[in-house]
Every structure is written in C-alpha cells, then in structure tokens.
Design a protein around this motif. Structure first.
Motif, PDB file in Angstrom:
ATOM      1  N   THR A  74       0.848  -1.188   0.000  1.00  0.00           N
ATOM      2  CA  THR A  74       0.000   0.000   0.000  1.00  0.00           C
ATOM      3  C   THR A  74       0.885   1.240   0.000  1.00  0.00           C
ATOM      4  O   THR A  74       1.769   1.384   0.856  1.00  0.00           O
ATOM      5  CB  THR A  74      -0.898   0.007   1.245  1.00  0.00           C
ATOM      6  N   LEU A  75       0.655   2.101  -0.981  1.00  0.00           N
ATOM      7  CA  LEU A  75       1.346   3.393  -1.026  1.00  0.00           C
ATOM      8  C   LEU A  75       0.415   4.432  -0.412  1.00  0.00           C
ATOM      9  O   LEU A  75      -0.757   4.504  -0.764  1.00  0.00           O
ATOM     10  CB  LEU A  75       1.648   3.808  -2.461  1.00  0.00           C
ATOM     11  N   THR A  76       0.946   5.238   0.495  1.00  0.00           N
ATOM     12  CA  THR A  76       0.140   6.300   1.088  1.00  0.00           C
ATOM     13  C   THR A  76       0.939   7.592   1.063  1.00  0.00           C
ATOM     14  O   THR A  76       2.077   7.619   1.537  1.00  0.00           O
ATOM     15  CB  THR A  76      -0.221   5.954   2.554  1.00  0.00           C
ATOM     16  N   ALA A  87      -2.955   4.101  -2.439  1.00  0.00           N
ATOM     17  CA  ALA A  87      -3.115   3.277  -3.637  1.00  0.00           C
ATOM     18  C   ALA A  87      -2.505   1.927  -3.350  1.00  0.00           C
ATOM     19  O   ALA A  87      -1.476   1.836  -2.672  1.00  0.00           O
ATOM     20  CB  ALA A  87      -2.420   3.931  -4.827  1.00  0.00           C
ATOM     21  N   LYS A  88      -3.152   0.883  -3.834  1.00  0.00           N
ATOM     22  CA  LYS A  88      -2.598  -0.455  -3.657  1.00  0.00           C
ATOM     23  C   LYS A  88      -1.844  -0.840  -4.923  1.00  0.00           C
ATOM     24  O   LYS A  88      -2.298  -0.548  -6.034  1.00  0.00           O
ATOM     25  CB  LYS A  88      -3.725  -1.459  -3.406  1.00  0.00           C
ATOM     26  N   VAL A  89      -0.698  -1.462  -4.745  1.00  0.00           N
ATOM     27  CA  VAL A  89       0.093  -1.918  -5.885  1.00  0.00           C
ATOM     28  C   VAL A  89       0.302  -3.412  -5.720  1.00  0.00           C
ATOM     29  O   VAL A  89       0.767  -3.867  -4.673  1.00  0.00           O
ATOM     30  CB  VAL A  89       1.451  -1.180  -5.955  1.00  0.00           C
ATOM     31  N   VAL A  90      -0.087  -4.143  -6.746  1.00  0.00           N
ATOM     32  CA  VAL A  90       0.101  -5.595  -6.713  1.00  0.00           C
ATOM     33  C   VAL A  90       1.447  -5.905  -7.353  1.00  0.00           C
ATOM     34  O   VAL A  90       1.708  -5.526  -8.495  1.00  0.00           O
ATOM     35  CB  VAL A  90      -1.041  -6.309  -7.467  1.00  0.00           C
ATOM     36  N   LEU A  91       2.311  -6.543  -6.573  1.00  0.00           N
ATOM     37  CA  LEU A  91       3.632  -6.909  -7.080  1.00  0.00           C
ATOM     38  C   LEU A  91       3.547  -8.318  -7.632  1.00  0.00           C
ATOM     39  O   LEU A  91       3.158  -9.242  -6.924  1.00  0.00           O
ATOM     40  CB  LEU A  91       4.671  -6.838  -5.965  1.00  0.00           C
ATOM     41  N   LEU A 112       5.847   9.567   1.772  1.00  0.00           N
ATOM     42  CA  LEU A 112       5.254   8.439   1.062  1.00  0.00           C
ATOM     43  C   LEU A 112       5.478   7.206   1.926  1.00  0.00           C
ATOM     44  O   LEU A 112       6.630   6.844   2.186  1.00  0.00           O
ATOM     45  CB  LEU A 112       5.900   8.258  -0.309  1.00  0.00           C
ATOM     46  N   ALA A 113       4.391   6.602   2.377  1.00  0.00           N
ATOM     47  CA  ALA A 113       4.529   5.394   3.187  1.00  0.00           C
ATOM     48  C   ALA A 113       4.307   4.182   2.304  1.00  0.00           C
ATOM     49  O   ALA A 113       3.377   4.158   1.491  1.00  0.00           O
ATOM     50  CB  ALA A 113       3.512   5.405   4.325  1.00  0.00           C
TER      51      ALA A 113
END
Lengths: 445, 106
Positions: A74-76, A87-91, A112-113
């Motif tokens: 999760t990017l915050t 935003a969620k990023v699927v790796l 940016l977390a």
C-alpha cells in the motif's frame, strides 16, 4: 491627424514588442527520486516521479528484483493537515516495474509510506523569483505608462506626457537590470537539501536566511538485532537527538554493507520506520559478529561512513556470494591507482543505484573484516548522455559488458573485494581477493 | 578555444622537475594531453615510464591510469576520455615523482 495615427501605430508596435515573453529562470521543479528500499523480504527500488502540477497525481514506480515474493503493498501519501491518498500496488512474481498513483493537494513536505517504510519527499511550489517579478512588472509598467503618455500626447497635452514617459524609462530600466543581473544572483538555500523543509519555506523559497554553513554534526550509529531485522538507531553526535534529515544519495538513504565472519557480503538499503530508526531484514543470516558500515548524507552536505559491528545468531554456514564474472586485475603498489575490471560477457547490465557497478573494498584483513582499517565503496559510472539530465532507470538494460573500477589501495595487504552489478533485475555479487604489494616490494623488482 | 597551457613543478627533496601539460581541449569528452617533462637543468627527462592518472575528486571517481607514449625524449602524448565536465585532477607520475595538475573542463 495622419501623423498622430502613425505615432499611435508605432507606439502600439513597441508595446506588443515588450509583451514578448521575457526569459527568466523559473523555480526548478525537482526531478525523479530513486530510492532503494530493503522492505521485509523484498529489495525494491521506489521511483517517485517529478510532480508536474499541484494539486495533482504523483506517479510512483516500484521496481522489484529477482527473488522478491509476489504480494500487495500500500502506497500512502500524507502531509500534516492534508487528506492522505492511498493506492494499492500488486507486485507480480516477475521482477520489473509496478506503478501506483497517489494524489497530493498542496506543495510542502510530504511523506510516502510503503507499508511500514516512510520516505519523506518535497513537493515544490512553483514560485516566481523576485527578479522575475521585477522583470515582468517593469515591462508591464513601462507599457502602461507608455499608453498613458500616448493618451496625453494625442489629447494635445505634450508637456504632461513627459511625466509618464519618464516613468516608462525608469520602469524599463528596472526590468532590463533585473533581467540582466538575474543569472548572477546566487541561488537560495533549497528546502529539503540544505534547509529542513517546512510548508513556509517551500511556499516562499526566495526568503534569504542568515545561515552560511549548512553542514551538520556527525552521526552516531547503534545497531541491534530485532528478530530477523537489523535495526539502526541514528543519533546526532552533538545533541543526541534522532537524526531525521538523511538525503537520498546514490539512490538510497543509507547504503548498509554487512559482511559476515566468513566474508559474505550484503548491500542493503534500510527503510525508515521512525525518525532516526532504520531497519533491514537479514535473510538466512550467519552466526557470529558481522562488520557493518553505513554510508549516509545529512541535509546540508557531506557524506559520512559509520562503521560498527553486530552479533547475529543464525546458521553456522551460509550460501556464499556466487556471482560469476571474469575479473581482470592490474594491481599496483599501495597508494597508486589499481584497476579491477569485471567482464560480464553480455551488454545487458542495468543501472543499479544510478551506477553501472559498485565495488566494496574491505581490508587489509588480518583477523576478520570487523577490524579492517580500510572500508571503501568504489563506483563504475554510467557516462552521462548529453541532453538527458535524468539518470536512466533500471528498465534500460544496455550497459557493460565490462565494468571497470579504479582505486588506490592505501595500505599493502590482503583485501576482500566484492563487485556488484544488476542484470535481469537481480543483483550479481562477485567476490574476489586482492593482494596489494607495498611500495618497497615493487622498487626491489 | 585555444588550448590552455598548464605547468607545474614538482619538488621532492633536492630535485625539482617541471612538467608542462597542454590539453588539446578544455571541453569534456575525448581529449589528449601533450606532456613535456624536463629535469632541473632543463634537459628532457630520460627513459622512465610516464603514467597519467585522471581523477575527479568531487564525483569520487578515478579513471584507470594510462601510460603515455613517448614521442621524443621528454615529450609524451596521451589520450584520455574525460567524459564529465568539472574539476579534474590529472596526476602525472614518473620515476618516483607524482605531479598533480588541476584541469577544469567545461
């Protein structure tokens, strides 16, 4: 009357000429930020792309490397007083680029977390400089005064027209002076690199401060193990307070090199989990005392190397660094430049941390890396491409195959050397041992 | 731009050896240096291998040392790819002497 119309046209032409854009230097909006992050079991490179407009999107690329487990992060983006945007990023399982977009609604210091890791970054405000204002304002005032003078002249008061004419000359002089002197005005201290970024100094970057020396005190490093994680506590050498002003240099906050008792090297990029606290996971560690060295740069300038050691409980033996390359050495006596070239065969190397290759040198080793007096980090540079100010990112796999390093070994003796490059999103670590002769041995030949 | 002539004298102990380094260009990129080395009496230096060691201290980067080709006694030529603009330090070493010559490339 005809004559008056001709003068009017002439003056209007001059006015339009003044309205042509004046080239003045605008505040530079920052470039892309590349940051290596050892987050849990993953080795990521996080790229925060240039913020084009505020409010607006921030594009974040997360680059995974070989061996990185698939999953979701999760990017915050958050800032004091601003709504946070996540935003969620699927790796995926395949190493490469994964994108996410977060939103920022104001310039200022942001964070940016990425799960538990936090990356401070600055969203710059586009603020015209005072000299830019003087240039534009001067020309606009000159234009307006010219019109006024014209009106007086046309209405049959030529003597009164002299007053705005004089004003026009003065305004034009101010504008020309500002435009001509602007390039030689020294730049102001940048918030984020020299000054601690605050909302106020980002919104008003042209305010001058009385500070002339921006350098900061040295840092104390205290490492400890917490489960599988190596936790670094950074405190200021003069106040004892947490050090929370690390700059991104060579694409990381901290370049942490950990050498195990048997000479196995890890190059990690600890994530910031709290002010002054950074952590990195040691996967499958070896039992014993590990030598560690952290390279950091504090706000205000200068890079520091912090060395320490930490006791790790782990397995009796580990898989050694197994990178393969044809290593050609031309070793000169201590104090003279030696060259070490690693030949990787194919021209498909990727930039790692902005460099073609990294070489870590530890030595001379007598009873282990912990007590070695010399600890060096040598780079093999990617030649700059003219007209390309941004560094190429890892998607460009077109470098090599030869990776040269030049280093003057300061002392004679046996050195442990590791060469690191990136290929197929995997970090290749090639170990080597170098024996450096003393000056006398050579002259005796 | 006309090539700049940069000279410096190394002195160690009793000896003083003038080295005159003339770069072909003061721009970054491929370059070549014309080197004239004389002993303290003004005679051309004899015999020894001359090695040029370019480095860029500000970038923390050194290039591999290059051996200069001798054109005639005391006169050497060497090519180097100084790919970045900025302040370079060119170390010329011969015998036991090491002479450091600053070179600013634009």
């Amino acid at each position: 009357m005809k004559q008056r119309v001709a003068i009017l046209l002439l003056v209007l032409g001059a006015l339009l000429g003044f309205a042509a854009p004046v080239l003045a230097d605008a505040a530079q909006a920052g470039g892309d930020v590349h940051i290596g992050q050892t987050l849990g079991d993953r080795d990521l490179t996080v790229i925060i792309r240039r913020v084009a407009e505020v409010p607006g999107p921030v594009h974040v690329d997360v680059v995974t490397h070989a061996g990185s487990p698939p999953g979701e992060i999760t990017l915050t983006a958050r800032a004091a007083g601003a709504p946070s945007s996540a935003a969620k990023v699927v790796l995926g399982a395949v190493p490469g680029f994964h994108s996410g977009v977060v939103h920022v609604d104001r310039p200022g210091p942001w964070e940016l977390a990425i799960d538990e890791a936090t990356i401070p970054f600055v969203v710059p405000a586009i603020v015209p400089s005072p000299w830019e204002n003087a240039t534009y304002g001067g020309f606009i005032a000159a234009g307006v005064l010219l019109l006024v003078a014209l009106l007086f002249a046309v209405s049959g008061k030529p003597v009164l027209a002299l007053v705005p004419t004089a004003g026009m000359v003065a305004a034009a002089a101010v504008a020309v002076t500002a435009a001509l002197l602007a390039p030689s005005i020294p730049p102001v201290a940048a918030p984020g690199t020299q000054l601690d970024p605050t909302y106020d100094n980002i919104m008003n970057p042209y305010q001058r401060t009385s500070i002339v020396d921006f350098s900061r005190p040295p840092v104390n490093l205290v490492p400890r193990m917490e489960g599988k994680d190596l936790v670094l506590s950074l405190t200021d050498g003069s106040t004892g307070r947490p050090v929370d002003d690390l700059l991104v240099h060579d694409s990381a906050f901290i370049h942490l090199v950990v050498v195990s008792p048997s000479g196995n090297l890890r190059h990690l990029h600890p994530v910031r989990t709290a002010p002054g606290e950074y952590r990195a996971r040691l996967r499958d560690p070896e039992q014993g005392t590990h030598a560690i060295a952290a390279e950091i740069a504090r706000r205000g300038g200068g890079v520091q190397l912090l060395r320490s050691s930490v006791d790790v409980s782990g397995a009796a033996s580990v898989v050694p660094n197994d990178g393969k390359a044809d290593v050609a050495t031309e070793i000169r006596e201590a104090g003279r430049p030696s060259t070490i070239t690693a030949r990787f065969g194919e021209r498909n190397l990727q930039p790692w941390l902005g460099m073609l290759g990294h070489m870590i040198v530890v030595g001379p080793v007598t009873d282990g890396p912990v007590s070695a007096p010399i600890w060096a980090h040598v780079h093999s540079m990617i030649p700059p491409t003219p007209g390309m100010p941004d560094q190429p990112d890892e998607s460009v796999a077109a470098y090599g195959p030869d990776v040269p390093f030049t280093y003057s070994f300061p002392l004679p003796g046996r050195y442990l050397v590791w060469i690191q490059v990136e290929r197929d999103y995997s970090i290749v670590t090639v170990p080597a041992v170098v024996d450096v002769p003393g000056a006398k041995e050579v002259s005796a030949k | 731009m006309a090539p700049q002539r940069r000279g410096t004298a190394a002195s160690r102990g009793k000896r003083a050896t003038p080295v005159l380094l003339t770069p072909a260009s003061t721009k970054s990129g491929g370059n070549s240096f014309d080197l004239r080395i004389t002993d303290r009496f003004g005679n051309p230096a004899q015999g020894s291998e001359v090695v040029v060691e370019p480095a860029m201290p500000q970038m923390g980067h050194a290039l591999a040392p290059i051996t200069a080709a001798a054109l005639e006694p005391g006169h050497y030529q060497v090519g180097a790819d100084l790919f970045m603009a900025g302040q370079w330090e060119i170390t010329v070493s011969f015998d036991t002497e090491r002479v450091v010559i600053p070179l600013l490339l634009t």
